[in-house]
Design an enzyme around this catalytic site. Structure first.
Site, PDB file in Angstrom:
ATOM      1  N   ASP A 569       0.857  -1.185   0.000  1.00 31.05           N
ATOM      2  CA  ASP A 569       0.000   0.000   0.000  1.00 31.05           C
ATOM      3  C   ASP A 569       0.894   1.236   0.000  1.00 31.05           C
ATOM      4  O   ASP A 569       2.113   1.146   0.159  1.00 31.05           O
ATOM      5  CB  ASP A 569      -0.883  -0.045   1.259  1.00 31.05           C
ATOM      6  N   ASP A 645      -9.105   3.693  -1.981  1.00 30.24           N
ATOM      7  CA  ASP A 645      -9.934   3.989  -0.814  1.00 30.24           C
ATOM      8  C   ASP A 645     -11.285   4.554  -1.235  1.00 30.24           C
ATOM      9  O   ASP A 645     -11.531   5.766  -1.171  1.00 30.24           O
ATOM     10  CB  ASP A 645      -9.200   4.962   0.109  1.00 30.24           C
TER      11      ASP A 645
END
Length: 971
Positions: A569, A645
């Protein structure tokens, strides 16, 4: 995960407060506590993206300069006397008549119906960045030849096919033709801009004559414009005056955005070029954007931006940059498909204009009837901050040709291990080992299959990656062993920002080996991220990548086992206190390259090094699984990506489909969206619908933000649990189909999840459809993505084709638009007539438990009573299918009332006990008898049932091994 607040302690999105210098001192206890307090305040608070943290084109000096150059006659001229033709390329000089700076144009004909165009400075102060490691090799070339020439043009044959290229010298442009049809034009709008390297005017060296200071070679006297030519060029020279004098403009040598100042040691170095596509109204690609599949024009607004960024709760339907960038655009009409691959890793903006934009279909028809309508045309303009112009023209002509051509350049989608195609359960964060155990057991108690449980940043010791929290996860190997006993896996997060801590072994090793990215002053670059003050390894350095790979060895990553895989990430890279929440552009990488040159490659390199580490830890035997948020062209070779996200909102559910379709068009098939939405807490209806959508997307993972309610599938009541369980089970039943589709993608580059127009390229109705799609060429999926939906419209394409509802087996004729009444249990999926799909329909706890389970073949008969399909089988996790030929590729064919099974690839061999327990034939009449025949075995009669209402024939227990050749006759 996106940054939640500025590390200064001021509540708000990242970058909202003044940031420290990149080489910041370690944070004080008070600042850490302030950051923690900020995070606590934000729990339960979700905001939309703060656009002020991210640049517009007007705030990006090079984009503004490029856009200030308007269409017109190009100031560039090709010097025909300089033409050099070799066996595989043509080289010719270009000169900008406004500043006399010479460029070198190279043209290559490539095998497979492609053309490569490169433009660089002829005489360089220093090398310009050329993107490495993205192409899988040097593309093989074809012979070029000059077919004709006059005073102002030269005509080239491109070797293969009927394509030729006409280069016009003044004003410079190139036209690519197929026969007599104009396919594409380059610089026809005169928007080629190439800002040459130069010395700053107030520097000592710049006091020398310009040609000497730049090491320039003046064009020959004959190449300079005559008096008459100068008058003709006056307008174009004036248009480029602003660009030519760019060193005088604000932002050329130093640029400030909010509190960050970007020094530019090389000054203005941007490049830009335009491409015109006659006859084209539909363009796609250039992900990642939260946008419809069909790209919009950008007139009157910002161009599409390609610059990998950590965007806090991104907005939908705008051209803002997101986490990844693939500079590939596809153009399509009913006659052909084209591709443009702009190989540049710097910040890039893409303008799209069209002469039919805003016109209704009626308006276009009226223009045509009145005889005054223009030929539709789309123009695409690429603008990058640095590097060279290196562009590949993929000439198709079919969509499948485009995928094959692009795959030949950047590689195909890696074949994932089978478990990676199953269901993943994730959350920020599962609290401790007991929580992991409880969630794992919950799936068994509620009879829901799953394969992988994920751990986010809280599992590590103080966000020190490659470690485990000693209190929450004191026994990681035992935890992994318990999962392995159930034939399940775990994924842990390993981010590319390393906590600056003299007691942290990983940090000390990177520093001692001098592997950190540097500031412009030569010190280690530090920024803020989850651990606080963090260093950023220089993943452009091959030695750094090799070291990183070595860290995944079982004796280096303490507590790891063979069933632990990795999530990368924050690898844009995300820097909470950096400009636009990323690394400073004047940071320095191996070889002296600035971060501005390599930015969009960073995430690819992180995933590359991680995947190699997983392969190496097994001695080269096991296939890796690595999920990455940031990506670039070629990332498909290393694993999966997801859409970042997102939020628990209906529009985010809907947008996940075109976002993944856009990625699939540019080679990245292994894509998905966080099921349920990362931010916010979904209502039960939304959550159920998201599971139904996710079950039919390539990467299927539920994930949630730390402040959301728990979302395990059994927490929303019995009715919703049953609906979610059905969706997940449907995914598991189709794993043989998914795995085979990925095998084809690995071999050929064809996308797994594909827009309708890929299979129906002449059906104009399909060109703008992005709420339904195909999996392979056999299944059409139209998920329900609207709140409270009671019905949807489904378009069934294909003149003369038939489709079968996979639940009711109803036969439907195409083409037609069907109104379908839906309930909460509806997942509209249709099998294409003429296809054969293999399924496994026994419920197990994980995919590994299904290895030897029997298959059911669904044979959907086409209008001519025929069908075909295939199945790929191997061990599901090693490279033995490549290295040892241990695989089966089976072919199934139905014709003349006979179903046959044979080998599609006799080079493969694999022993399995899996067998065929059922054959379901859709659209079949009732036979008098059914017989199974195998070589050397007496013909046997099979039991069957026939449903007259739906024309479904079910053959029970053929009981033949999946590896065997056989035939079944309906008599």
């Amino acid at each position: 995960m996106s940054a939640l607040c500025d590390p200064s302690g001021v509540v708000g999105p990242p970058g909202s407060a003044p940031s420290p210098k990149p080489a910041a001192a370690p944070p004080s206890l008070s600042s850490v506590m302030a950051a923690v307090a900020c995070l606590a305040l934000l729990l339960g608070v979700v905001c939309a993206v703060d656009r002020s943290n991210f640049k517009t084109c007007d705030q990006s000096s090079f984009c503004k300069r490029q856009r200030n150059v308007k269409p017109g006659n190009s100031p560039y001229r090709a010097l025909l006397d300089s033409l050099q033709l070799s066996q595989d390329s043509m080289k010719i000089q270009l000169v900008n008549e406004a500043n006399k700076v010479p460029l070198l144009l190279e043209i290559y004909g490539l095998k497979g119906n492609m053309t490569r165009i490169r433009i660089n400075e002829l005489n360089l102060l220093k090398p310009r960045y050329e993107v490495p490691d993205v192409l899988v090799g040097d593309p093989p070339t074809t012979r070029l030849s000059v077919m004709g020439r006059d005073d102002n043009s030269v005509e080239l044959s491109l070797g293969e096919g009927a394509h030729k290229l006409i280069l016009t010298a003044k004003p410079f442009r190139m036209d690519l033709l197929e026969g007599r049809d104009l396919v594409l034009s380059v610089n026809s709008r005169g928007l080629l801009v190439f800002e040459h390297l130069r010395l700053k005017k107030d520097s000592e060296a710049s006091k020398e004559p310009e040609s000497e200071a730049e090491g320039a070679t003046e064009p020959s006297e004959s190449s300079l414009p005559t008096e008459h030519e100068s008058s003709e060029s006056e307008k174009s020279e004036e248009a480029f005056k602003e660009a030519d004098e760019a060193e005088e403009e604000p932002g050329s040598w130093e640029e400030t955005f909010k509190t960050h100042t970007d020094s530019k040691i090389n000054g203005p170095t941007s490049v830009g070029l335009d491409f015109s596509l006659p006859g084209v109204e539909n363009v796609y690609g250039i992900p990642e954007h939260a946008e419809n599949l069909r790209l919009r024009t950008t007139e009157g607004g910002d161009p599409y931006r390609l610059y990998n960024l950590d965007v806090f709760q991104y907005e939908l339907y705008n051209p803002m940059a997101l986490y990844g960038s693939v500079p590939v655009l596809l153009a399509h009409n009913a006659q052909r498909t084209l591709g443009i691959f702009w190989l540049n890793a710097a910040e890039t903006w893409v303008d799209i204009t069209s002469n039919t934009a805003g016109k209704t279909l009626f308006g276009k028809m009226l223009d045509y009837m009145q005889g005054g309508g223009e030929t539709p045309q789309t123009d695409v303009r690429w603008m990058s901050e640095s590097g060279i112009i290196d562009v590949f023209l993929l000439l198709g002509p079919s969509p499948k040709d485009i995928f094959r051509q692009y795959a030949s350049l950047t590689g195909t989608q890696a074949l994932p291990p089978l478990f990676a195609l199953a269901y993943h359960q994730s959350r920020w964060n599962y609290n401790d080992e007991d929580d992991v155990s409880a969630v794992d057991s919950g799936f068994d108690e509620h009879d829901i299959p799953y394969d992988v449980i994920w751990l986010d940043i809280e599992h590590a010791d103080g966000k020190r990656y490659f470690t485990w929290d000693p209190n929450k996860f004191p026994h990681p190997r035992e935890m992994l062993q318990r999962l392995a006993a159930k034939r399940r896996k775990m994924v842990s997060i390993v981010d590319p920002h390393i906590k600056v801590d003299s007691n942290f072994r990983v940090h000390n090793e990177i520093r001692s080996r001098d592997f950190y990215t540097k500031t412009k002053d030569g010190s280690d670059y530090e920024g803020w991220c989850w651990p606080g003050s963090a260093g950023y390894p220089d993943f452009t350095n091959p030695e750094m990548r090799a070291w990183w790979s070595s860290m995944f060895a079982y004796d280096q990553y303490e507590g790891s086992m063979e069933n632990l895989y990795t999530w990368n990430d924050m690898n844009e890279p995300s820097v909470f206190n950096g400009p636009e929440v990323t690394m400073h552009k004047d940071a320095v990488h191996k070889g002296g390259w600035e971060h501005r040159d390599v930015h969009n490659l960073y995430g690819l390199y992180v995933q590359m090094a991680t995947a190699l580490g997983q392969v190496q830890r097994s001695g080269g035997v096991e296939r890796p699984f690595v999920l990455s948020r940031a990506f670039f062209a070629g990332s498909q070779r290393y694993g999966a990506v997801w859409t970042g996200d997102n939020a628990a909102e209906w529009d985010h559910l809907k947008i996940s489909i075109p976002m993944c379709l856009s990625l699939s068009l540019v080679g990245i098939s292994f894509c998905g969206a966080d099921v349920g939405g990362f931010f916010k807490s979904p209502e039960p209806e939304l959550l159920v619908r998201w599971y139904q959508v996710g079950a039919y997307q390539p990467f299927f993972r539920a994930h949630a933000h730390v402040d959301t309610i728990r979302r395990e599938p059994w927490l929303f009541g019995e009715e919703n649990k049953a609906l979610i369980r059905d969706a997940i089970r449907e995914r598991y039943a189709l794993l043989p189909f998914w795995y085979t589709a990925f095998y084809h993608s690995y071999r050929t580059g064809q996308p797994v999840m594909r827009p309708l127009w890929v299979e129906y390229p002449q059906d104009v109705t399909t060109f703008s459809i992005d709420d339904q799609y195909l999996l392979g060429d056999a299944l059409l999926v139209h998920p329900v993505t609207a709140q409270g939906a009671r019905g949807i419209q489904v378009y069934l394409p294909g003149k003369g084709e038939v489709w079968y509802d996979v639940r009711t087996h109803q036969k439907l004729h195409a083409p037609q638009t069907l109104y379908l009444t839906v309930t909460m249990s509806s997942i509209p999926v249709y099998q294409r007539g003429g296809s054969i799909v293999a399924r496994k329909e026994r419920v197990r706890r994980s995919s590994d438990c299904m290895q030897n389970d029997p298959y059911t073949l669904y044979v959907a008969l086409g209008p001519q009573g025929t069908a075909k399909g295939d199945l790929f089988v191997d061990d599901g996790h090693t490279y033995n299918f490549e290295t040892k030929g241990q695989y089966l590729h089976r072919r199934f064919s139905f014709s003349g009332n006979t179903l046959t099974a044979s080998s599609a690839d006799p080079k493969g061999s694999y022993e399995t006990s899996a067998w065929i327990e059922r054959v379901v034939i859709l659209g079949a009449g009732k036979p008098a008898a059914v017989f199974l025949k195998q070589a050397g075995v007496t013909e046997t009669r099979l039991d069957f049932t026939h449903e007259a209402d739906t024309s479904v024939l079910t053959l029970r227990k053929p009981a033949v091994n999946i590896a065997a050749d056989w035939s079944i006759s309906l008599r």
